[in-house]
Design a protein around this motif. Structure first.
Motif, short mmCIF file in Angstrom:
data_model
loop_
_atom_site.label_atom_id
_atom_site.label_comp_id
_atom_site.label_asym_id
_atom_site.label_seq_id
_atom_site.Cartn_x
_atom_site.Cartn_y
_atom_site.Cartn_z
N ALA A 52 -28.80 42.64 22.63
CA ALA A 52 -28.38 41.56 23.53
C ALA A 52 -28.49 41.99 24.99
N PHE A 53 -28.10 43.21 25.28
CA PHE A 53 -28.20 43.73 26.65
C PHE A 53 -29.65 43.76 27.12
N VAL A 54 -30.53 44.26 26.27
CA VAL A 54 -31.95 44.33 26.62
C VAL A 54 -32.52 42.94 26.83
N LEU A 55 -32.15 42.00 25.97
CA LEU A 55 -32.68 40.64 26.10
C LEU A 55 -32.18 39.96 27.38
N VAL A 56 -30.90 40.08 27.66
CA VAL A 56 -30.34 39.40 28.84
C VAL A 56 -30.81 40.05 30.13
N TYR A 57 -30.62 41.36 30.23
CA TYR A 57 -30.90 42.02 31.51
C TYR A 57 -32.32 42.56 31.61
N GLY A 58 -33.07 42.56 30.54
CA GLY A 58 -34.47 42.95 30.59
C GLY A 58 -35.36 41.74 30.62
N LEU A 59 -35.31 40.98 29.56
CA LEU A 59 -36.22 39.84 29.42
C LEU A 59 -35.89 38.70 30.38
N LEU A 60 -34.65 38.24 30.39
CA LEU A 60 -34.30 37.10 31.25
C LEU A 60 -34.34 37.47 32.73
#
Length: 142
Positions: A52-60
Motif C-alpha cells: 500500500a505504501f509503495v502504491l500510494v507514495y510511489g505510483l500515485l
C-alpha cells in the motif's frame, strides 16, 4: 484549464488494492484455506502495508508529479478533487465487496468503519495527488 484523468485512474487502482490489503487478516481468517499461524498472519499484514505504501507514495505520487511536470494547463484543484472522489468511491466498493464476501458479524459497525475509511482514503489520495502536482510544478519554475 482542464483536469487530468491520469491521477484519478491511478487512484482507482491504488484504492482497489488498498481495499484488499487493509483487509488481509479478515480475508485470511474467513477463507477456506487453513488459518496460518500468528507469525505468517503478521507477515501478510506487513506485506500488505508495504504494498500500500509503495502504491500510494510511489505510483500515485509519481503519476501526479508527471502531470505537474506537464505544465500549467492542468487544473490542480479539479484533478485533486477527482482523485479523492474516485479513490474514496473505489475503496468503498472494494471494501464492501470484501466484507460482503466475509460476512461480518456486526453489520452496522462494519458499515460505519467502512464509510469512515473510504473518506480517509479519499482524502489521503487527494493530498498525495496534490503534493505530486505541486512538486512537479515547482520543478518547472525552479
Amino acid at each position: 484549464m482542464t483536469w487530468s484523468p491520469l491521477p484519478p485512474a491511478v487512484a482507482a487502482v491504488v484504492a482497489a488494492a488498498l481495499s484488499v490489503t487493509r483487509r488481509v487478516p479478515t480475508v485470511v481468517m474467513e477463507s477456506s484455506i487453513g488459518v496460518p499461524g500468528p507469525r505468517a498472519l503478521s507477515l501478510y499484514t506487513l506485506g500488505g502495508r508495504f504494498a500500500a505504501f509503495v502504491l500510494v507514495y510511489g505510483l500515485l505520487l509519481g503519476a501526479a508529479y508527471r502531470v505537474g511536470r506537464a505544465g500549467g494547463a492542468v487544473d490542480a484543484r479539479a484533478t485533486t478533487l477527482a482523485t479523492g472522489a474516485v479513490g474514496g468511491l473505489v475503496y468503498l466498493v472494494g471494501t464492501a465487496a470484501v466484507l460482503l464476501w466475509t460476512g461480518p458479524s456486526q453489520e452496522v459497525i462494519s458499515a460505519v468503519t467502512t464509510l469512515g475509511s473510504a473518506v480517509a482514503v479519499g482524502v489521503q489520495l487527494a493530498v498525495v495527488a496534490f503534493a505530486g502536482i505541486a512538486l512537479g510544478r515547482s520543478r518547472i519554475r525552479g
